[in-house]
Design a protein around this motif. Structure first.
Motif, short mmCIF file in Angstrom:
data_model
loop_
_atom_site.label_atom_id
_atom_site.label_comp_id
_atom_site.label_asym_id
_atom_site.label_seq_id
_atom_site.Cartn_x
_atom_site.Cartn_y
_atom_site.Cartn_z
N PRO A 37 0.80 -1.24 0.00
CA PRO A 37 0.00 0.00 0.00
C PRO A 37 0.82 1.28 0.00
N GLY A 38 2.14 1.21 0.22
CA GLY A 38 2.96 2.41 0.25
C GLY A 38 4.38 2.09 -0.03
N ASP A 39 5.28 3.05 0.17
CA ASP A 39 6.70 2.84 -0.07
C ASP A 39 7.19 1.60 0.67
N LEU A 40 8.03 0.82 -0.01
CA LEU A 40 8.60 -0.36 0.62
C LEU A 40 9.58 0.05 1.71
N ASP A 41 9.51 -0.64 2.84
CA ASP A 41 10.36 -0.29 3.97
C ASP A 41 10.93 -1.57 4.54
N GLY A 42 11.79 -1.43 5.53
CA GLY A 42 12.34 -2.60 6.20
C GLY A 42 13.46 -3.25 5.39
N GLY A 43 13.96 -4.36 5.91
CA GLY A 43 15.02 -5.08 5.24
C GLY A 43 16.39 -4.71 5.78
N ALA A 44 17.35 -5.51 5.44
CA ALA A 44 18.71 -5.33 5.94
C ALA A 44 19.47 -4.36 5.05
N ALA A 45 20.77 -4.25 5.33
CA ALA A 45 21.64 -3.43 4.50
C ALA A 45 22.03 -4.20 3.25
N LEU A 46 22.41 -3.47 2.23
CA LEU A 46 22.91 -4.10 1.01
C LEU A 46 23.98 -3.21 0.38
N THR A 47 24.64 -3.75 -0.63
CA THR A 47 25.71 -3.04 -1.32
C THR A 47 25.31 -2.80 -2.76
N VAL A 48 25.55 -1.58 -3.23
CA VAL A 48 25.46 -1.29 -4.66
C VAL A 48 26.90 -1.19 -5.16
N ALA A 49 27.27 -2.12 -6.02
CA ALA A 49 28.65 -2.24 -6.48
C ALA A 49 28.96 -1.22 -7.58
N PRO A 50 30.24 -1.07 -7.95
CA PRO A 50 30.59 -0.10 -8.99
C PRO A 50 29.83 -0.28 -10.29
N ASN A 51 29.60 -1.52 -10.72
CA ASN A 51 28.86 -1.74 -11.96
C ASN A 51 27.42 -1.28 -11.84
N GLY A 52 26.82 -1.46 -10.66
CA GLY A 52 25.46 -0.97 -10.44
C GLY A 52 25.40 0.55 -10.42
N LEU A 53 26.38 1.18 -9.78
CA LEU A 53 26.42 2.64 -9.73
C LEU A 53 26.62 3.22 -11.12
N ASN A 54 27.49 2.60 -11.92
CA ASN A 54 27.69 3.08 -13.28
C ASN A 54 26.41 2.97 -14.10
#
Length: 385
Positions: A37-54
């Protein structure tokens, strides 16, 4: 043939907003439909790697995502006795990985998509879809429908769209590991803020890193051969889990200190860690999968989010350059399947090493991470049919 002009994107997590942004860049009007029903919340930490950032830079979301986390360029690996057997400060020529809470990444992507004119509708749980010669109509649990040229399933590891494409498609597969995370403070452990640490303990695996507020974030992967036990672990009270983890890491450095200075109320129990096994069919007719619905590697890869982002862009490129959906979807799968399956296989090997107490051979950063993190989506290159 008439090119694809409109798309329904099912799922508003990570892959959904990025897919809509990439489709918009390709000249396709996309609306995102999220079951919650709204913005997704919760969950653990994660990593966005260099290829994802690019890849995020292509759709203009790189700055927003970097602001949601913080850079950690380095990595160190060792055993539970505190001995280091590998350490590196990132790969030359690449931006640092960024670590962040999943909820913060979701929020950053949602806000950026909305700012760019993407419409996101909430409370729209997909229940079915019908194709015609000229389009596809989605049916939602609230009784409404929506029609477009194509439908993209960005609805995660328990994808409804995957089952619509192939009723015999496999479901998620348990990895043999339970995931638990938390925060420690005042434990006398002062990790370098530019390094993420991984320790292969005697009985469980531990990862940890410094948080800007002075706490140390950590996660533990606990071997558990029985899937039913692993999934039941989600109902185990955090206080019981904390005591069990203190026993599992009692002989580990710095696991013992971190857990002695952690509180039960700061724990989150993910339970059994799942992956997607090989999905035979990524598309049928006017429906196609993207992100975890097609390829969800183990968190050990550090690539779940980044691969989903890459796939969103590659799908949009194919729909931009190949006017017939089936041809576009086939080209997209051919581009993506070898890469995501290679990364999933490497992550599966890492899971075995976590259960066995460490890697069998030397850790070579370029060999382990180079082909993964150096990948770039070439948006300007035309996709051949």
């Amino acid at each position: 043939m008439t090119p694809v002009r409109t798309a329904l994107v099912i799922g508003g997590g990570i892959a959904g907003p990025v897919t809509a942004l990439a489709l918009r860049k390709a000249g396709i009007d996309a609306t995102v439909y999220e079951a919650h029903p709204g913005d997704l919340d919760g969950g653990a930490a994660l990593t966005v790697a260099p290829n994802g950032l690019n890849a995020l830079e292509v759709v203009g979301a790189g700055e927003a995502v970097r602001a949601a986390g913080r850079p950690i360029p380095g990595m160190a690996m060792g055993d539970g006795a505190g001995n280091r057997f590998a350490e590196f400060a990132g790969l030359p020529g690449l931006p640092p990985s960024h670590v962040m809470a999943r909820a913060d990444l979701n929020r950053a992507l949602h806000d950026h998509a909305v700012d760019r004119g993407i419409k996101i509708e909430y409370g729209k749980r997909l229940t079915g879809a019908e194709e015609t010669a000229g389009g596809v109509t989605a049916r939602f649990g609230d009784g409404t429908t929506a029609t477009a040229d194509v439908l993209v399933g960005a609805d995660g590891i328990r994808s409804t769209v995957r089952a619509l494409i192939d009723p015999d498609a496999p479901g998620p597969e348990y990895t043999g590991l339970i995931g638990i995370g938390g925060f420690a403070s005042g434990g006398g452990v002062a990790p370098d803020p530019d390094v993420m640490y991984f320790a292969f303990g005697a009985r469980a695996f531990l990862g940890y890193w410094w948080m800007p507020d002075g706490r140390v974030a950590w996660f533990s992967n606990v071997p558990e051969p029985d899937a039913a036990t692993a999934f039941a672990s989600r109902t185990t009270p955090p206080a019981e889990w904390l005591e069990r983890l203190r026993g599992l890491h009692a002989d580990d450095v710095p696991g013992n200190a971190l857990l002695q200075h952690s509180r039960a109320e700061d724990l989150f129990v993910l339970g059994g860690i799942e992956i997607m096994p090989r999905v035979p069919h990524w598309h049928r007719g006017r429906m196609v999968l993207v992100g975890d619905s097609a390829h969800a590697p183990s968190p050990s890869s550090g690539q779940g989010a980044s691969l989903a982002i890459e796939s969103a862009l590659e799908l949009a490129r194919c729909l931009r350059d190949l006017p017939e959906p089936s041809a576009a979807f086939t080209a997209y799968e051919n581009l993506r399947r070898p890469r995501v399956e290679a990364i999933a296989a490497a992550a599966a090997q890492t899971n075995k090493e976590k259960s066995a107490g460490g890697p069998a051979g030397p850790v070579e950063p370029e060999r382990m991470f180079g082909f993964v993190q150096r990948f770039r989506v070439d948006w300007d290159e035309r996709v051949a049919g």
